[in-house]
Design a protein around this motif. Structure first.
Motif, PDB file in Angstrom:
ATOM      1  N   GLN A  58       8.119 -44.362 -30.213  1.00 46.52           N
ATOM      2  CA  GLN A  58       8.381 -46.491 -29.751  1.00 46.52           C
ATOM      3  C   GLN A  58       7.539 -46.215 -28.789  1.00 46.52           C
ATOM      4  N   ARG A  59       6.778 -47.737 -28.494  1.00 48.66           N
ATOM      5  CA  ARG A  59       6.545 -48.274 -26.548  1.00 48.66           C
ATOM      6  C   ARG A  59       6.358 -49.485 -26.506  1.00 48.66           C
ATOM      7  N   GLU A  60       7.277 -49.606 -25.194  1.00 44.40           N
ATOM      8  CA  GLU A  60       7.242 -51.368 -25.131  1.00 44.40           C
ATOM      9  C   GLU A  60       6.010 -51.977 -24.981  1.00 44.40           C
ATOM     10  N   PRO A  61       7.038 -52.975 -25.932  1.00 44.47           N
ATOM     11  CA  PRO A  61       6.083 -54.784 -26.049  1.00 44.47           C
ATOM     12  C   PRO A  61       5.077 -54.680 -24.299  1.00 44.47           C
ATOM     13  N   VAL A  62       3.301 -54.807 -24.654  1.00 44.22           N
ATOM     14  CA  VAL A  62       3.005 -55.066 -23.731  1.00 44.22           C
ATOM     15  C   VAL A  62       2.062 -56.520 -23.464  1.00 44.22           C
TER      16      VAL A  62
END
Length: 407
Positions: A372-376
């Motif tokens: 997963q990655r954080e919203p940017v």
């Protein structure tokens, strides 16, 4: 004597309370709640039993299961790159470099079977749409094409679910399965949903929540009516790509119409025998990954290489070519792709990233090395200026007569 029994009962009760307190103190409440909630949303046998075998029925969209990536430590020592096609160049986002230190088994490298020491007879590329299969196929044809056949199928065409068949595929194949980052892949599919004509020109919310299915055409309806008249089971009719009637829409080649730029019309139904449509494209992706990771167990597979498109673009193809030389016995007659060395992702709505974090199965994604990655924060590009309508009269320069538009 009664007092002794009473004393023993009190001692037993006290021990029980102490043990219960120890258990409660050792439980991570958040983990236990998350596990309970997610287990409640998994498909059960009852779902299948209650299905009425209607091919238009879709599966329920499930929140993601706890991800192996959530407890994976990330370090900024290496970058992953997404291969960017010409269509993707308008909205590129450069993100911090990350590398997964704890890698799941299928992300570690190839699976070499070496069955009976057979010599490899083919290199077979499989992978979903927009996963880099065209690029890597062309590259491998340049490198090995004059020595060994490079094919874009295994038991089915590269995009579709594969199956084991000892009679159809009994030679010694080297299979390469291509995967792409889930966030970028779903967005690329939204921009150009090859084969999925009912999903063209949708905004992201509608695209990811719309069941992965379209209507049957007239030829399929004729087949259904004929089967009913003959009291025949339609599931066993031969269909596109060797599927059964309730595994694909359409079944008939006549209904698989072409749409310029979007390939021929075709939707795969759930790959579990339930005759249902996938509730979302992310459900299709999950099952396709699991299916591809079963391929090394199939008859005729000498070696299996799970490859991430972004990793090949980042680091280049030198390592892959060396491994292929070892398993095929042939020397690559080409220069390896050197790699771009940067991380690129599509710029997307942060709400889309949050949705993906919730509904993608990150346990399965972790099997091929995705996290997963954080919203940017992201500002969408301004809309293109509308071109003047050729059928509308434009302002006329002074001293020049107006000309009516052609009809």
């Amino acid at each position: 004597m009664p007092s002794d029994y009473k004393r023993l009962n009190l001692i037993a009760l006290g021990g029980t309370l102490v043990y219960a307190g120890y258990l409660l103190g050792s439980i991570d409440k958040e983990d236990s709640i998350a596990t309970a909630v997610n287990s409640a949303f998994t498909n059960s046998d009852d779902d299948t039993k209650n299905s009425n075998n209607n091919h238009r029925q879709q599966s329920r969209l499930r929140p993601a299961s706890p991800s192996s990536s959530w407890d994976t430590r990330l370090v900024e020592n290496e970058s992953w790159d997404i291969g960017i096609s010409e269509e993707d160049q308008d909205d590129i986002l450069i993100l911090p470099n990350v590398h997964v230190e704890k890698t799941p088994k299928f992300a570690k490298g190839p699976v070499i079977n070496s069955r009976d020491n057979r010599k490899a007879t083919t290199i077979n590329l499989i992978g979903e749409r927009h996963s880099g299969t065209n690029w890597i196929t062309d590259h491998l044809v340049d490198c090995f094409g004059g020595q060994i056949e490079v094919q874009t199928n295994f038991t089915r065409f590269k995009h579709w679910f594969q199956y084991d068949d000892q009679y159809y595929r009994n030679e010694s194949a080297v299979v390469i399965a291509m995967f792409r980052d889930p966030y970028d892949w779903v967005e690329a599919m939204r921009e150009r949903p090859h084969h999925a004509h009912d999903h063209i020109d949708l905004e992201w919310k509608e695209f990811v929540s719309k069941p992965w299915v379209g209507p049957r055409g007239p030829a399929d309806k004729v087949m259904l009516n004929k089967a009913k008249e003959e009291n025949r089971i339609i599931e066993y009719a031969g269909c596109l790509a060797g599927y059964k009637f309730d595994e694909v829409i359409p079944c008939s080649e006549a209904d698989s119409v072409a749409n310029e730029g979007y390939s021929n019309y075709m939707y795969e139904l759930m790959h579990d025998g339930s005759h249902r449509a996938y509730g979302s494209i992310v459900d299709l992706r999950r099952e396709k990954i699991l299916n591809f990771l079963q391929v090394p167990k199939f008859h005729g597979v000498n070696a299996f290489f799970p490859e991430r498109y972004e990793a090949l673009n980042l680091r280049g193809t030198s390592t892959l070519l060396t491994q292929l030389e070892e398993v095929t016995g042939f020397k690559a007659q080409c220069e390896p792709f050197k790699g771009s060395g940067i991380v690129k992702h599509k710029g997307v709505d942060p709400e889309y990233t949050k949705w993906m974090n919730k509904f993608v199965d990150w346990d399965v994604e972790g099997m091929i090395g995705y996290v997963q990655r954080e919203p940017v924060p992201w500002t969408p590009p301004p809309p293109e200026e509308a071109k003047p309508d050729q059928n509308v009269l434009q302002p006329v320069p002074e001293n020049k007569p107006a000309v009516s538009p052609a009809i």
